[in-house]
Design a protein around this motif. Sequence first.
Motif, PDB file in Angstrom:
ATOM      1  N   ALA A   1     -10.615   5.164 -10.130  1.00 27.48           N
ATOM      2  CA  ALA A   1      -9.810   6.076  -9.307  1.00 27.48           C
ATOM      3  C   ALA A   1     -10.503   6.437  -7.995  1.00 27.48           C
ATOM      4  O   ALA A   1     -10.404   7.556  -7.514  1.00 27.48           O
ATOM      5  N   ALA A   2     -11.205   5.471  -7.420  1.00 28.44           N
ATOM      6  CA  ALA A   2     -11.893   5.683  -6.147  1.00 28.44           C
ATOM      7  C   ALA A   2     -11.133   4.961  -5.033  1.00 28.44           C
ATOM      8  O   ALA A   2     -10.624   3.857  -5.247  1.00 28.44           O
ATOM      9  N   PRO A   3     -11.053   5.568  -3.858  1.00 23.60           N
ATOM     10  CA  PRO A   3     -10.343   4.918  -2.750  1.00 23.60           C
ATOM     11  C   PRO A   3     -10.888   3.527  -2.392  1.00 23.60           C
ATOM     12  O   PRO A   3     -10.116   2.634  -2.053  1.00 23.60           O
ATOM     13  N   VAL A   4     -12.189   3.334  -2.511  1.00 21.03           N
ATOM     14  CA  VAL A   4     -12.763   2.022  -2.195  1.00 21.03           C
ATOM     15  C   VAL A   4     -12.307   0.976  -3.216  1.00 21.03           C
ATOM     16  O   VAL A   4     -12.008  -0.168  -2.848  1.00 21.03           O
TER      17      VAL A   4
ATOM     18  N   LEU B   1      -7.395   4.118   4.283  1.00 21.07           N
ATOM     19  CA  LEU B   1      -8.271   3.016   3.891  1.00 21.07           C
ATOM     20  C   LEU B   1      -7.490   1.953   3.118  1.00 21.07           C
ATOM     21  O   LEU B   1      -7.627   0.757   3.371  1.00 21.07           O
ATOM     22  N   GLY B   2      -6.649   2.376   2.205  1.00 22.22           N
ATOM     23  CA  GLY B   2      -5.840   1.437   1.434  1.00 22.22           C
ATOM     24  C   GLY B   2      -4.843   0.687   2.292  1.00 22.22           C
ATOM     25  O   GLY B   2      -4.631  -0.515   2.107  1.00 22.22           O
ATOM     26  N   VAL B   3      -4.238   1.381   3.245  1.00 21.09           N
ATOM     27  CA  VAL B   3      -3.277   0.735   4.143  1.00 21.09           C
ATOM     28  C   VAL B   3      -3.979  -0.310   5.010  1.00 21.09           C
ATOM     29  O   VAL B   3      -3.491  -1.432   5.173  1.00 21.09           O
ATOM     30  N   LEU B   4      -5.131   0.043   5.555  1.00 22.12           N
ATOM     31  CA  LEU B   4      -5.875  -0.907   6.381  1.00 22.12           C
ATOM     32  C   LEU B   4      -6.357  -2.098   5.560  1.00 22.12           C
ATOM     33  O   LEU B   4      -6.316  -3.248   6.026  1.00 22.12           O
ATOM     34  N   ALA B   5      -6.820  -1.847   4.341  1.00 21.05           N
ATOM     35  CA  ALA B   5      -7.282  -2.940   3.479  1.00 21.05           C
ATOM     36  C   ALA B   5      -6.133  -3.869   3.120  1.00 21.05           C
ATOM     37  O   ALA B   5      -6.291  -5.097   3.119  1.00 21.05           O
ATOM     38  N   ALA B   6      -4.968  -3.319   2.831  1.00 18.25           N
ATOM     39  CA  ALA B   6      -3.815  -4.144   2.482  1.00 18.25           C
ATOM     40  C   ALA B   6      -3.336  -4.956   3.682  1.00 18.25           C
ATOM     41  O   ALA B   6      -2.973  -6.130   3.543  1.00 18.25           O
TER      42      ALA B   6
ATOM     43  N   VAL C   1      -0.507   6.858  -6.288  1.00 15.91           N
ATOM     44  CA  VAL C   1      -1.914   7.233  -6.104  1.00 15.91           C
ATOM     45  C   VAL C   1      -2.106   7.680  -4.657  1.00 15.91           C
ATOM     46  O   VAL C   1      -2.499   6.899  -3.795  1.00 15.91           O
ATOM     47  N   PRO C   2      -1.831   8.951  -4.353  1.00 18.45           N
ATOM     48  CA  PRO C   2      -1.914   9.418  -2.966  1.00 18.45           C
ATOM     49  C   PRO C   2      -3.314   9.371  -2.360  1.00 18.45           C
ATOM     50  O   PRO C   2      -3.460   9.389  -1.150  1.00 18.45           O
TER      51      PRO C   2
ATOM     52  N   ALA D   1       0.828  -1.212   0.000  1.00 15.34           N
ATOM     53  CA  ALA D   1       0.000   0.000   0.000  1.00 15.34           C
ATOM     54  C   ALA D   1       0.857   1.255   0.000  1.00 15.34           C
ATOM     55  O   ALA D   1       0.521   2.241  -0.668  1.00 15.34           O
ATOM     56  N   ALA D   2       1.964   1.229   0.730  1.00 18.51           N
ATOM     57  CA  ALA D   2       2.851   2.398   0.757  1.00 18.51           C
ATOM     58  C   ALA D   2       3.450   2.650  -0.618  1.00 18.51           C
ATOM     59  O   ALA D   2       3.535   3.803  -1.065  1.00 18.51           O
ATOM     60  N   ALA D   3       3.839   1.585  -1.305  1.00 17.28           N
ATOM     61  CA  ALA D   3       4.387   1.743  -2.653  1.00 17.28           C
ATOM     62  C   ALA D   3       3.326   2.265  -3.616  1.00 17.28           C
ATOM     63  O   ALA D   3       3.601   3.137  -4.446  1.00 17.28           O
ATOM     64  N   ALA D   4       2.113   1.753  -3.488  1.00 14.33           N
ATOM     65  CA  ALA D   4       1.028   2.199  -4.376  1.00 14.33           C
ATOM     66  C   ALA D   4       0.642   3.645  -4.091  1.00 14.33           C
ATOM     67  O   ALA D   4       0.279   4.385  -5.000  1.00 14.33           O
TER      68      ALA D   4
END
Length: 98
Positions: free
Chosen positions: A72-75, A27-32, A21-22, A14-17
């Motif tokens: 391009a949505a965070p979800v 949400l992305g970190v928690l999902a990953a 895509v800031p 998630a950090a690399a992504a």
Amino acid sequence: MMATTHALVGIAIAAAASVAVPEIGVLGVLAAAAGGFFPDLDLYAGHRETLHYPVYFAWLALPAVLLAVVLAAPVAWALALFLLAAGTHSIMDAAGGG
């Protein structure tokens, strides 16, 4: 490997992504992190028999990433990162001899 290691690998993905895509954000970190841990939920029900097949999550991640790029949505990114981390978990276990 330990579940915490898999969760941390998901966070690294998630950090690399998030560099590209800031909007991914927390949400992305928690999902990953959840995706990295998810395959170990079969611990008491046939561990490494149900959720550890190395191809399922990885194959599901491909269309999810494409969908995330288009929407391009965070979800959508959260779903893609969850599946990428879960696929990475399964592949790491298979490659490491489990």
